[in-house]
Enzyme design. Structure first.
Site, PDB file in Angstrom:
ATOM      1  N   GLU A   1     -83.131  44.347  49.147  1.00  0.00           N
ATOM      2  CA  GLU A   1     -83.143  43.522  48.128  1.00  0.00           C
ATOM      3  C   GLU A   1     -83.609  42.149  48.597  1.00  0.00           C
ATOM      4  OE1 GLU A   1     -79.595  42.576  45.879  1.00  0.00           O
ATOM      5  OE2 GLU A   1     -78.334  42.392  47.880  1.00  0.00           O
TER       6      GLU A   1
ATOM      7  N   TYR B   1     -68.608  35.092  42.313  1.00  0.00           N
ATOM      8  CA  TYR B   1     -69.143  34.321  41.514  1.00  0.00           C
ATOM      9  C   TYR B   1     -70.147  35.039  40.338  1.00  0.00           C
ATOM     10  CZ  TYR B   1     -73.741  34.224  43.876  1.00  0.00           C
ATOM     11  OH  TYR B   1     -74.920  34.690  44.666  1.00  0.00           O
TER      12      TYR B   1
ATOM     13  N   LYS C   1     -70.296  40.549  44.335  1.00  0.00           N
ATOM     14  CA  LYS C   1     -71.126  39.167  44.436  1.00  0.00           C
ATOM     15  C   LYS C   1     -70.180  38.039  44.854  1.00  0.00           C
ATOM     16  CE  LYS C   1     -74.413  36.733  41.098  1.00  0.00           C
ATOM     17  NZ  LYS C   1     -75.468  36.683  42.211  1.00  0.00           N
TER      18      LYS C   1
ATOM     19  N   LEU D   1     -76.728  44.180  45.258  1.00  0.00           N
ATOM     20  CA  LEU D   1     -76.278  43.811  44.116  1.00  0.00           C
ATOM     21  C   LEU D   1     -76.714  44.583  42.984  1.00  0.00           C
ATOM     22  CD1 LEU D   1     -74.044  41.791  43.176  1.00  0.00           C
ATOM     23  CD2 LEU D   1     -76.011  40.395  42.201  1.00  0.00           C
TER      24      LEU D   1
HETATM   25  N1  PDD Z   1     -78.417  35.903  42.261  1.00  0.00           N
HETATM   26  N2  PDD Z   1     -79.412  40.530  44.483  1.00  0.00           N
HETATM   27  C1  PDD Z   1     -78.800  39.259  45.030  1.00  0.00           C
HETATM   28  C2  PDD Z   1     -78.324  39.220  46.440  1.00  0.00           C
HETATM   29  C3  PDD Z   1     -78.449  38.152  44.146  1.00  0.00           C
HETATM   30  O1  PDD Z   1     -78.003  36.865  44.545  1.00  0.00           O
HETATM   31  C4  PDD Z   1     -78.940  38.247  42.532  1.00  0.00           C
HETATM   32  C5  PDD Z   1     -78.522  37.158  41.832  1.00  0.00           C
HETATM   33  C6  PDD Z   1     -79.581  39.401  42.367  1.00  0.00           C
HETATM   34  C7  PDD Z   1     -79.996  39.629  41.007  1.00  0.00           C
HETATM   35  O2  PDD Z   1     -79.074  39.814  40.001  1.00  0.00           O
HETATM   36  P1  PDD Z   1     -78.817  39.300  38.659  1.00  0.00           P
HETATM   37  O3  PDD Z   1     -80.018  39.876  37.938  1.00  0.00           O
HETATM   38  O4  PDD Z   1     -77.565  39.711  37.985  1.00  0.00           O
HETATM   39  O5  PDD Z   1     -79.162  37.837  38.519  1.00  0.00           O
HETATM   40  C8  PDD Z   1     -79.551  40.661  43.110  1.00  0.00           C
HETATM   41  C9  PDD Z   1     -78.165  34.837  41.727  1.00  0.00           C
HETATM   42  C10 PDD Z   1     -79.009  34.538  40.454  1.00  0.00           C
HETATM   43  C11 PDD Z   1     -77.642  33.591  42.738  1.00  0.00           C
HETATM   44  O6  PDD Z   1     -77.034  33.710  43.460  1.00  0.00           O
HETATM   45  O7  PDD Z   1     -78.029  32.245  42.243  1.00  0.00           O
END
Ligand code: PDD
Length: 279
Positions: free
Chosen positions: A175, A30, A143, A199
């Site tokens: 993270e 996703y 992801k 991620l």
């Molecule tokens: N989550 N690490 C994890 C485990 C995440 O789920 C996310 C983002 C990030 C940050 O990635 P980005 O900057 O590309 O949004 C890091 C999204 C927003 C979610 O699951 O809703």
């Protein structure tokens, strides 16, 4: 509201099959893409990452980058989205339950919009977080829809009145449950290297560019929980949380509970990046 499902714009109560591999195995990937004032933010980067995630689990993405972006723009227009997010999900498809990848299966592609305002108050005041063991799998760079570890740790944070859970694997800060984590020490930004343990956030890449532009050293290095708590400043980032200051960790105040100068500098440059969309 309309949603996009497998080539069609349909009503939001449209059903998907119980045989969807996403439902039965979490067999899919996703993205969450931000919309500011009706415009997509860093959409190409998100869809490049989506295609990479599908390739890593041998799903052939049925759409190209530009097709995904066109679908997003249609949804923004039809649902009249000003500030919000677009959720994008690609699963392997429908098949009778059997663990191994089925042959001749067509991916299910779902996109829908949410109206969400920016978390302006928290961006200004910062948030409390907790730490917990990172017991997720070893391919956090994908992801994946499998988010049990992430949601269990996020739930711990909520139960303790905190907003995020910073995860720690073998003593190393990896993270957040849904964000990347950074410390500032002696004017340097430090964050976990973009390998299989985290991620590689799109917001993280924007921050890296801002740091380069502002001549703030940005180091991809590992650090432990005591270094985290002794940092001058701590922040997290994500598509929805932007550059979010952390003001306490497990009850220990960071920078005496105040948002620090480096975080403020990054925030103001991030703001400028968003405004460039409309310039
Ligand atoms: N989550 N690490 C994890 C485990 C995440 O789920 C996310 C983002 C990030 C940050 O990635 P980005 O900057 O590309 O949004 C890091 C999204 C927003 C979610 O699951 O809703």
């Amino acid at each position: 509201m309309v949603i996009f499902l497998n080539g069609n714009y349909v009503a939001e109560d449209t059903q998907i099959s119980y045989n969807d591999r996403g439902i039965q195995f979490g067999d899919g990937v996703y993205e969450v893409v931000r919309v500011y004032e009706g415009k997509l933010f860093t959409a190409e980067e998100h869809f490049e990452r989506l295609v990479r995630s599908t390739q890593e689990i041998a799903i052939e993405s049925p759409y190209s980058l530009s097709e995904y972006i066109e679908i997003c723009n249609t949804l923004i227009e039809r649902n009249d989205i000003h500030n919000g997010t677009i959720y994008v999900q690609v699963t392997r498809g429908d098949a009778i339950r059997n663990h191994a990848y089925p042959k001749d299966v067509k991916p299910n592609v779902l996109l829908y919009t949410n109206s969400v305002e920016r978390p302006v108050n928290e961006i200004q005041s910062g948030i409390p977080v907790i730490t917990a063991e990172d017991f997720r799998w070893l391919r956090c760079d994908i992801k994946s829809l499998n988010l049990l570890g992430n949601i269990m740790n996020k739930q711990k944070a909520v139960e303790q009145g905190a907003k995020e859970c910073i995860q720690i694997r073998n003593g190393i800060v990896t993270e957040g449950a849904s964000s990347n984590v950074y410390i500032v020490k002696d004017g340097k930004i430090m964050t976990h290297p973009a390998n299989n343990f985290i991620l590689n956030g799109i917001t993280r890449r924007v921050i890296q560019q801002i740091a380069a532009h502002e001549n703030i050293p940005f180091e991809e290095v590992t650090f432990d929980a005591s270094t985290l708590k002794a940092a001058d400043e701590v922040f997290i980032s994500s598509t929805t949380q932007e550059v979010m200051p952390v003001v306490s960790i497990d009850g220990t105040l960071i920078n005496q509970g105040n948002v620090g100068p480096v975080v403020k500098q990054l925030q103001s440059q991030f703001e400028a990046t968003i405004h460039q969309l409309h310039g």
